[in-house]
Design a protein around this motif. Structure first.
Motif, PDB file in Angstrom:
ATOM      1  N   GLN A 154       0.820  -1.379  -0.005  1.00  0.00           N
ATOM      2  CA  GLN A 154      -0.278   0.025  -0.030  1.00  0.00           C
ATOM      3  C   GLN A 154       0.800   1.388  -0.134  1.00  0.00           C
ATOM      4  OE1 GLN A 154      -2.589  -0.433   3.394  1.00  0.00           O
ATOM      5  NE2 GLN A 154      -4.078  -1.601   2.341  1.00  0.00           N
ATOM      6  N   GLN A 155       2.143   1.036   0.490  1.00  0.00           N
ATOM      7  CA  GLN A 155       3.074   2.168   0.437  1.00  0.00           C
ATOM      8  C   GLN A 155       3.835   2.439  -0.871  1.00  0.00           C
ATOM      9  OE1 GLN A 155       2.654   0.217   2.978  1.00  0.00           O
ATOM     10  NE2 GLN A 155       1.509   1.316   4.109  1.00  0.00           N
ATOM     11  N   GLY A 156       3.477   1.654  -2.151  1.00  0.00           N
ATOM     12  CA  GLY A 156       4.052   1.798  -3.257  1.00  0.00           C
ATOM     13  C   GLY A 156       5.246   0.700  -3.591  1.00  0.00           C
ATOM     14  N   TYR A 157       5.356   0.015  -2.399  1.00  0.00           N
ATOM     15  CA  TYR A 157       6.467  -1.119  -2.718  1.00  0.00           C
ATOM     16  C   TYR A 157       5.867  -2.465  -3.194  1.00  0.00           C
ATOM     17  CZ  TYR A 157       9.471   1.753   0.398  1.00  0.00           C
ATOM     18  OH  TYR A 157      10.115   2.855   0.918  1.00  0.00           O
ATOM     19  N   ARG A 158       6.536  -3.100  -3.866  1.00  0.00           N
ATOM     20  CA  ARG A 158       6.062  -4.291  -4.612  1.00  0.00           C
ATOM     21  C   ARG A 158       6.845  -5.632  -3.693  1.00  0.00           C
ATOM     22  NH1 ARG A 158       3.575  -6.574  -9.119  1.00  0.00           N
ATOM     23  NH2 ARG A 158       4.406  -8.525  -9.472  1.00  0.00           N
ATOM     24  N   ILE A 159       5.970  -6.335  -2.900  1.00  0.00           N
ATOM     25  CA  ILE A 159       6.311  -7.517  -2.188  1.00  0.00           C
ATOM     26  C   ILE A 159       6.352  -8.729  -3.107  1.00  0.00           C
ATOM     27  CG2 ILE A 159       6.189  -8.732  -0.171  1.00  0.00           C
ATOM     28  CD1 ILE A 159       6.671  -5.956   0.118  1.00  0.00           C
ATOM     29  N   ILE A 160       7.370  -9.424  -3.366  1.00  0.00           N
ATOM     30  CA  ILE A 160       7.627 -10.605  -4.392  1.00  0.00           C
ATOM     31  C   ILE A 160       7.821 -11.768  -3.485  1.00  0.00           C
ATOM     32  CG2 ILE A 160       8.516 -11.777  -6.327  1.00  0.00           C
ATOM     33  CD1 ILE A 160       9.398  -9.095  -7.481  1.00  0.00           C
ATOM     34  N   HIS A 161       6.855 -12.719  -3.170  1.00  0.00           N
ATOM     35  CA  HIS A 161       7.176 -13.976  -2.413  1.00  0.00           C
ATOM     36  C   HIS A 161       7.991 -14.881  -3.300  1.00  0.00           C
ATOM     37  CE1 HIS A 161       4.385 -12.937   1.018  1.00  0.00           C
ATOM     38  NE2 HIS A 161       3.806 -12.221  -0.064  1.00  0.00           N
ATOM     39  N   ARG A 162       9.053 -15.262  -2.826  1.00  0.00           N
ATOM     40  CA  ARG A 162       9.838 -16.400  -3.532  1.00  0.00           C
ATOM     41  C   ARG A 162      10.021 -17.625  -3.118  1.00  0.00           C
ATOM     42  NH1 ARG A 162      11.111 -14.457  -8.250  1.00  0.00           N
ATOM     43  NH2 ARG A 162      11.823 -12.191  -8.545  1.00  0.00           N
ATOM     44  N   THR A 163      10.000 -18.015  -1.741  1.00  0.00           N
ATOM     45  CA  THR A 163       9.959 -19.410  -1.408  1.00  0.00           C
ATOM     46  C   THR A 163       9.558 -19.396   0.061  1.00  0.00           C
ATOM     47  OG1 THR A 163      12.156 -19.307  -0.325  1.00  0.00           O
ATOM     48  CG2 THR A 163      12.185 -20.196  -2.546  1.00  0.00           C
ATOM     49  N   GLU A 164       8.655 -20.642   0.285  1.00  0.00           N
ATOM     50  CA  GLU A 164       8.219 -20.768   1.738  1.00  0.00           C
ATOM     51  C   GLU A 164       8.878 -22.023   1.996  1.00  0.00           C
ATOM     52  OE1 GLU A 164       6.414 -18.829   3.410  1.00  0.00           O
ATOM     53  OE2 GLU A 164       6.095 -17.340   1.831  1.00  0.00           O
ATOM     54  N   ASP A 165       9.254 -22.141   3.152  1.00  0.00           N
ATOM     55  CA  ASP A 165      10.001 -23.367   3.708  1.00  0.00           C
ATOM     56  C   ASP A 165       9.707 -23.679   4.844  1.00  0.00           C
ATOM     57  OD1 ASP A 165      11.658 -25.781   3.440  1.00  0.00           O
ATOM     58  OD2 ASP A 165      13.328 -24.468   3.118  1.00  0.00           O
ATOM     59  N   ARG A 166       9.856 -24.919   5.562  1.00  0.00           N
ATOM     60  CA  ARG A 166       9.292 -25.601   6.811  1.00  0.00           C
ATOM     61  C   ARG A 166      10.603 -26.159   7.352  1.00  0.00           C
ATOM     62  NH1 ARG A 166       4.747 -29.566   5.168  1.00  0.00           N
ATOM     63  NH2 ARG A 166       6.481 -29.911   3.465  1.00  0.00           N
ATOM     64  N   GLY A 167      10.490 -25.882   8.894  1.00  0.00           N
ATOM     65  CA  GLY A 167      11.306 -26.792   9.655  1.00  0.00           C
ATOM     66  C   GLY A 167      10.420 -27.542  10.896  1.00  0.00           C
ATOM     67  N   VAL A 168      11.236 -28.322  11.696  1.00  0.00           N
ATOM     68  CA  VAL A 168      10.349 -28.868  12.725  1.00  0.00           C
ATOM     69  C   VAL A 168      11.393 -28.782  14.004  1.00  0.00           C
ATOM     70  CG1 VAL A 168       9.777 -31.240  13.746  1.00  0.00           C
ATOM     71  CG2 VAL A 168       9.355 -30.579  11.216  1.00  0.00           C
ATOM     72  N   ARG A 169      10.610 -28.448  14.968  1.00  0.00           N
ATOM     73  CA  ARG A 169      11.402 -28.075  16.345  1.00  0.00           C
ATOM     74  C   ARG A 169      10.451 -28.936  17.505  1.00  0.00           C
ATOM     75  NH1 ARG A 169      14.113 -23.441  18.304  1.00  0.00           N
ATOM     76  NH2 ARG A 169      13.668 -23.204  20.854  1.00  0.00           N
ATOM     77  N   ILE A 170      11.199 -29.878  18.015  1.00  0.00           N
ATOM     78  CA  ILE A 170      10.799 -30.737  18.971  1.00  0.00           C
ATOM     79  C   ILE A 170      10.699 -30.383  20.436  1.00  0.00           C
ATOM     80  CG2 ILE A 170      11.089 -33.130  19.880  1.00  0.00           C
ATOM     81  CD1 ILE A 170      12.284 -33.964  16.896  1.00  0.00           C
ATOM     82  N   ASN A 171       9.829 -30.333  20.967  1.00  0.00           N
ATOM     83  CA  ASN A 171       9.630 -30.120  22.552  1.00  0.00           C
ATOM     84  C   ASN A 171      10.228 -31.300  23.202  1.00  0.00           C
ATOM     85  OD1 ASN A 171       9.101 -29.391  25.051  1.00  0.00           O
ATOM     86  ND2 ASN A 171       7.189 -28.645  24.732  1.00  0.00           N
ATOM     87  N   THR A 172      11.517 -31.048  23.754  1.00  0.00           N
ATOM     88  CA  THR A 172      12.158 -32.137  24.667  1.00  0.00           C
ATOM     89  C   THR A 172      12.031 -31.771  26.258  1.00  0.00           C
ATOM     90  OG1 THR A 172      14.240 -30.779  24.610  1.00  0.00           O
ATOM     91  CG2 THR A 172      13.792 -32.212  22.550  1.00  0.00           C
ATOM     92  N   ALA A 173      10.974 -31.002  26.667  1.00  0.00           N
ATOM     93  CA  ALA A 173      10.885 -30.562  27.945  1.00  0.00           C
ATOM     94  C   ALA A 173      10.156 -31.895  28.784  1.00  0.00           C
ATOM     95  CB  ALA A 173      10.035 -29.510  28.135  1.00  0.00           C
TER      96      ALA A 173
END
Length: 376
Positions: A154-173
């Motif tokens: 909305q401020q005149g900038y162009r946002i270009i999404h390049r990649t989406e990635d995933r990781g996994v975090r295991i709760n070890t508590a």
């Protein structure tokens, strides 16, 4: 009343204590946003890639560091002769050259100062000379923060999404046995039960790496990768980076957690982990490719390392980080929380916005040819 000031290279090299005090009082990632990680990256790749430091420090009225904008800049000339001034976040060199991957990237802000830091960082970024800003492997909320503060469409900038990635975090508590019981049958077999199969046939050992006894850890890791992928896990620059990082790791309260699996006295798998801020991060792994058709050494070694994290009261999470694996997203089998990362461009140069608009509107084959010709 916060003030933004540029930090010189000499200042960057001397600010480890101040940086870490700010980081530890923030919600930013304690490993990837640490001074040892980012300064080691800068020392390794800045000259190789021709980067200019654009490090922004945010200070309160008592000159205390309350925020950090870790950026750098490079001028590119595309094959079509288009001059592009590109701003990057320190730790990644998107489409320039392969470096180590820096995840959880973002702006560092002391707790209680998050809004104020963003409110002064974004105007400071706007005043800098750049055509496009590339944010790599940032948590998804970083894009929302930038947009809300004036770098959105909305401020005149162009946002270009390049990649989406995933990781996994295991709760070890919690309990390792409970976590193990929640795994799928096949994953539990590969990560844990195959220990019994191997122990019936020979001597199986999971051990922390000791250089005096086991030799250079990275030699083991690179040898496994050469056999499997025909190239090392870490090239010359990456090796330099990791050796510098390990020398400085104590400055962010971290410690190495390198481990080996030995079978009948022979090293068959190597795992490179670091422990920082109560989390054990899995950076790299390598193993003997044709060890046993019934055994997945990668799963087996991760099972040992995750169990070790559960047994350590100072560790509350095991982070498998981003990446899908050779054939599929195997990390999703380890019953952890999915972490999403985004890589995107913020474009403000009118010519570049027009070129990217043409690229986006073209059929895939035409867009690829256009990208090669223009060099975007």
């Amino acid at each position: 009343m916060l003030t933004v000031r540029p930090v010189s290279e000499a200042g960057f090299s001397a600010m480890a204590v101040e940086w870490q005090a700010c980081l530890e009082a923030s919600d930013a990632n304690p490993l990837f946003m640490s001074w040892p990680w980012l300064y080691s990256w800068w020392e390794t790749w800045s000259q190789v890639l021709g980067m200019e430091l654009v490090l922004l420090g945010v200070f309160d009225q008592q000159s205390r560091l309350v925020g950090i904008g870790p950026f750098c800049r490079r001028v590119l000339v595309t094959p079509a002769g288009v001059r592009v001034v590109r701003l990057y976040m320190i730790g990644n060199a998107w489409r320039l050259a392969p470096t180590v991957r820096t995840e959880y990237c973002g702006i560092i802000a002391r707790r209680g100062y998050q809004s104020e830091v963003m409110a002064v960082i974004v105007p400071a970024l706007k005043q800098l000379a750049w055509d496009e800003l590339v944010c790599s492997d940032v948590p998804t909320e970083q894009l929302e923060n930038l947009g809300a503060r004036g770098l959105g469409g909305q401020q005149g900038y162009r946002i270009i999404h390049r990649t989406e990635d995933r990781g996994v975090r295991i709760n070890t508590a919690g309990s390792f046995a409970d976590w193990l019981g929640e795994l799928g049958k096949n994953t539990r077999l590969k990560a844990y039960n195959r220990r019994g199969y191997l122990q019936k046939q020979g001597e199986l050992a999971f051990e922390g790496h000791e250089e005096g006894r086991d030799g250079d850890f990275f030699n083991h890791l690179n040898a496994f990768h050469r056999n499997r992928w025909r190239k090392p896990a870490f090239d010359r620059e990456a090796l330099r980076f990791h050796r510098l990082l390990l020398q400085r790791l104590h400055l962010c309260g971290g410690e190495p957690a390198m481990s080996l699996i030995l079978y009948n006295g022979r090293c068959v798998s190597a795992l490179y982990d670091l422990v920082v801020g109560g989390c054990r991060y899995n950076l790299q792994a390598g193993y003997e490719e044709d060890f046993d058709a019934k055994v997945s050494l990668g799963y087996l070694h991760l099972g040992y390392a995750i169990e070790s994290a559960f047994r350590n009261e100072r560790i509350s999470a095991y982070d498998l980080l981003a990446g899908t694996g050779k054939k599929h997203f195997y990390k999703s089998h380890f019953h952890g929380e999915t972490v999403k990362f985004s890589t995107f461009q913020v474009v403000r140069n009118p010519l570049l916005k027009a070129l990217y608009r043409i690229q986006a509107a073209s059929p895939p084959s035409v867009a690829r040819a256009f990208s090669r010709r223009v060099g975007l």
